[in-house]
Design an enzyme around this catalytic site. Structure first.
Site, PDB file in Angstrom:
ATOM      1  N   GLN A  51       3.212  -0.861  -0.808  1.00  0.00           N
ATOM      2  CA  GLN A  51       2.554  -0.310  -2.003  1.00  0.00           C
ATOM      3  C   GLN A  51       3.168  -0.890  -3.277  1.00  0.00           C
ATOM      4  O   GLN A  51       2.476  -1.132  -4.264  1.00  0.00           O
ATOM      5  CB  GLN A  51       2.691   1.218  -2.003  1.00  0.00           C
ATOM      6  CG  GLN A  51       2.054   1.888  -3.213  1.00  0.00           C
ATOM      7  CD  GLN A  51       0.539   1.807  -3.212  1.00  0.00           C
ATOM      8  OE1 GLN A  51      -0.089   2.150  -2.234  1.00  0.00           O
ATOM      9  NE2 GLN A  51      -0.055   1.365  -4.319  1.00  0.00           N
ATOM     10  N   ARG A  85       2.833   2.137  10.721  1.00  0.00           N
ATOM     11  CA  ARG A  85       2.903   3.326   9.873  1.00  0.00           C
ATOM     12  C   ARG A  85       3.303   4.478  10.779  1.00  0.00           C
ATOM     13  O   ARG A  85       2.591   4.827  11.712  1.00  0.00           O
ATOM     14  CB  ARG A  85       1.565   3.606   9.189  1.00  0.00           C
ATOM     15  CG  ARG A  85       1.523   4.964   8.518  1.00  0.00           C
ATOM     16  CD  ARG A  85       0.335   5.167   7.635  1.00  0.00           C
ATOM     17  NE  ARG A  85       0.452   4.398   6.411  1.00  0.00           N
ATOM     18  CZ  ARG A  85      -0.245   4.635   5.294  1.00  0.00           C
ATOM     19  NH1 ARG A  85      -1.131   5.624   5.270  1.00  0.00           N
ATOM     20  NH2 ARG A  85      -0.088   3.886   4.220  1.00  0.00           N
ATOM     21  N   ARG A 102      -3.776  -3.964  -3.170  1.00  0.00           N
ATOM     22  CA  ARG A 102      -3.206  -3.847  -1.825  1.00  0.00           C
ATOM     23  C   ARG A 102      -3.690  -5.019  -0.969  1.00  0.00           C
ATOM     24  O   ARG A 102      -2.944  -5.579  -0.170  1.00  0.00           O
ATOM     25  CB  ARG A 102      -3.619  -2.516  -1.175  1.00  0.00           C
ATOM     26  CG  ARG A 102      -3.169  -1.257  -1.921  1.00  0.00           C
ATOM     27  CD  ARG A 102      -1.674  -1.108  -1.924  1.00  0.00           C
ATOM     28  NE  ARG A 102      -1.142  -1.123  -0.580  1.00  0.00           N
ATOM     29  CZ  ARG A 102      -1.113  -0.079   0.262  1.00  0.00           C
ATOM     30  NH1 ARG A 102      -1.558   1.091  -0.147  1.00  0.00           N
ATOM     31  NH2 ARG A 102      -0.612  -0.187   1.478  1.00  0.00           N
ATOM     32  N   HIS A 130       7.845   3.041   1.415  1.00  0.00           N
ATOM     33  CA  HIS A 130       6.466   2.512   1.396  1.00  0.00           C
ATOM     34  C   HIS A 130       6.458   1.189   0.610  1.00  0.00           C
ATOM     35  O   HIS A 130       5.842   1.091  -0.455  1.00  0.00           O
ATOM     36  CB  HIS A 130       5.517   3.537   0.777  1.00  0.00           C
ATOM     37  CG  HIS A 130       4.068   3.247   1.014  1.00  0.00           C
ATOM     38  ND1 HIS A 130       3.621   2.298   1.913  1.00  0.00           N
ATOM     39  CD2 HIS A 130       2.945   3.787   0.465  1.00  0.00           C
ATOM     40  CE1 HIS A 130       2.294   2.279   1.898  1.00  0.00           C
ATOM     41  NE2 HIS A 130       1.862   3.159   1.031  1.00  0.00           N
ATOM     42  N   CYS A 155      -0.298   5.799  -6.015  1.00  0.00           N
ATOM     43  CA  CYS A 155      -0.636   5.006  -4.829  1.00  0.00           C
ATOM     44  C   CYS A 155      -1.930   5.469  -4.175  1.00  0.00           C
ATOM     45  O   CYS A 155      -2.553   4.702  -3.435  1.00  0.00           O
ATOM     46  CB  CYS A 155       0.515   5.034  -3.833  1.00  0.00           C
ATOM     47  SG  CYS A 155       0.861   6.668  -3.143  1.00  0.00           S
ATOM     48  N   ASP A 168       3.044  10.763  -7.409  1.00  0.00           N
ATOM     49  CA  ASP A 168       2.506  10.772  -6.044  1.00  0.00           C
ATOM     50  C   ASP A 168       2.280  12.237  -5.666  1.00  0.00           C
ATOM     51  O   ASP A 168       2.720  13.143  -6.384  1.00  0.00           O
ATOM     52  CB  ASP A 168       3.527  10.094  -5.097  1.00  0.00           C
ATOM     53  CG  ASP A 168       2.994   9.883  -3.682  1.00  0.00           C
ATOM     54  OD1 ASP A 168       1.774  10.008  -3.463  1.00  0.00           O
ATOM     55  OD2 ASP A 168       3.814   9.594  -2.783  1.00  0.00           O
TER      56      ASP A 168
HETATM   57  N1   CP Z   1      -1.597   4.276  -0.774  1.00  0.00           N
HETATM   58  C1   CP Z   1      -1.795   4.198   0.572  1.00  0.00           C
HETATM   59  O1   CP Z   1      -0.946   3.736   1.319  1.00  0.00           O
HETATM   60  O2   CP Z   1      -3.014   4.646   0.978  1.00  0.00           O
HETATM   61  P1   CP Z   1      -3.495   4.915   2.475  1.00  0.00           P
HETATM   62  O3   CP Z   1      -2.721   6.085   2.999  1.00  0.00           O
HETATM   63  O4   CP Z   1      -4.950   5.193   2.335  1.00  0.00           O
HETATM   64  O5   CP Z   1      -3.215   3.682   3.301  1.00  0.00           O
HETATM   65  N1  NVA Z   2       3.936   9.899  -0.177  1.00  0.00           N
HETATM   66  C1  NVA Z   2       2.629   9.786   0.427  1.00  0.00           C
HETATM   67  C2  NVA Z   2       2.074   8.407   0.231  1.00  0.00           C
HETATM   68  C3  NVA Z   2       0.705   8.197   0.826  1.00  0.00           C
HETATM   69  C4  NVA Z   2       0.229   6.779   0.682  1.00  0.00           C
HETATM   70  C5  NVA Z   2       2.726  10.117   1.911  1.00  0.00           C
HETATM   71  O1  NVA Z   2       3.700   9.695   2.552  1.00  0.00           O
HETATM   72  O2  NVA Z   2       1.846  10.804   2.416  1.00  0.00           O
END
Ligand code: CP
Ligand code: NVA
Length: 301
Positions: free
Chosen positions: A134, A104, A287, A131, A259, A219
């Site tokens: 997800q 990440r 997930r 992502h 998400c 989101d």
């Molecule tokens: N939706 C998601 O990816 O959540 P986190 O940021 O908690 O991993």
């Molecule tokens: N769009 C959001 C998703 C978090 C899971 C971000 O990137 O912060």
């Protein structure tokens, strides 16, 4: 055979993705039955997190524990990657030890760079651009509640961000119609949208997207790394809240997904998030099951 990565949904074929969703549903059944099933015995997942996470981390770590493997959490605060060790060096070293790596991070190019030097599968656990993990959970959740998603109308309301891009790819790969309502200045990446052809299109207003939808998704207005833009974004997104009026334009059995983490009374009203059409808690639980299916697909050969 070249090592398989999962950097976006486009890395798997539509058939592989459909099979993965069915497998996630089956793995969920196995786990709930109490059966011990350890296809990843002695396998190790390296987890590189340069941004915060609750769901992704716990899902991957739990998936490895339940399948007989192990996960190592690697934060930039206490690895050499965080002190500037080159990505290609980190990738070569880590991938000589572990069986699969998830990352990440911010720049998608960094993930691609890492994958290019890794001898084991690399999974995108969120970048600024995408992502995809997800989406496995989202599609699994839709299928469990309503059956096949092929041919359905999905509305994306809000930022043309990493989740929106993953939805555009999902529309192509899973065969649904995506309609996106995003304010000027916050549109999705042109190339990702163009590549989707007729599977995804921009519409003028949230109401246009929501009308007759089978699934409405939103989101946060400011993603991780954009926190200081929040005041500006709140103004741009003021008419993009998913509330009960917007939901009432959709099909009566329309589902709502997010998400998470969610900001109540910003991108979604509390009554919609907590209401009967919201499946966000199932989505979050999935997930675990869908990432387990992905790990099994990439690692347990
Ligand atoms: N939706 C998601 O990816 O959540 P986190 O940021 O908690 O991993
Ligand atoms: N769009 C959001 C998703 C978090 C899971 C971000 O990137 O912060």
């Amino acid at each position: 055979m070249a090592v398989r990565h999962f950097l976006s949904l486009m890395d798997l074929s539509p058939e592989e993705l459909d099979a993965l969703i069915q497998r996630a549903i089956e793995l969920k059944r196995i786990q709930k039955s109490g059966e011990i099933f350890e296809p990843l015995k002695n396998k190790v997942l390296g987890m590189v997190f340069e941004k915060s996470s609750t769901r992704t981390r716990v899902a991957f770590e739990t998936a490895m524990a339940q399948t007989g493997g192990h996960a190592i959490f690697l934060s930039p605060r206490d690895t050499q990657l965080g002190r500037g060790e080159p990505i290609e060096d980190s990738a070569r070293v880590l991938s000589r030890m572990v069986d699969v790596i998830m990352i990440r991070t911010f720049e998608h190019e960094k993930l691609e760079h890492f994958a290019a030097y890794s001898q084991v599968p690399v999974i995108n656990a969120l970048t600024d651009l995408q992502h995809p993990v997800q989406l496995l959970a989202d599609v699994q959740t839709y299928v469990e509640h309503r059956g096949p998603i092929r041919g359905k109308k999905v509305a994306w309301i809000g930022d043309g961000n990493n989740m929106c891009h993953a939805y555009i790819d999902a529309a192509r790969q899973f065969g649904f119609k995506l309609e996106i309502a995003a304010p000027e200045g916050y549109l999705p990446d042109e190339n990702i949208l163009k590549a989707a052809g007729s599977a995804a299109k921009m519409v003028a207003t949230p109401a246009d997207a929501a009308r007759d939808a089978d699934l409405i998704v939103t989101d946060v207005w400011a993603s991780m790394g954009q926190e200081e833009e929040m005041a500006h974004r709140s103004r741009a997104f003021a008419n993009y809240q998913v509330d009960s009026t917007l939901m009432s334009l959709a099909k009566p059995d329309c589902l709502f997904m997010h998400c998470l983490p969610a900001h109540r009374e910003e991108e979604v009203s509390t009554d919609v998030l907590e209401g009967p059409q919201s499946v966000v808690w199932d989505e979050a639980e999935n997930r675990l099951h869908s990432q387990k299916a992905l790990l099994e697909f990439l690692v347990a050969k």
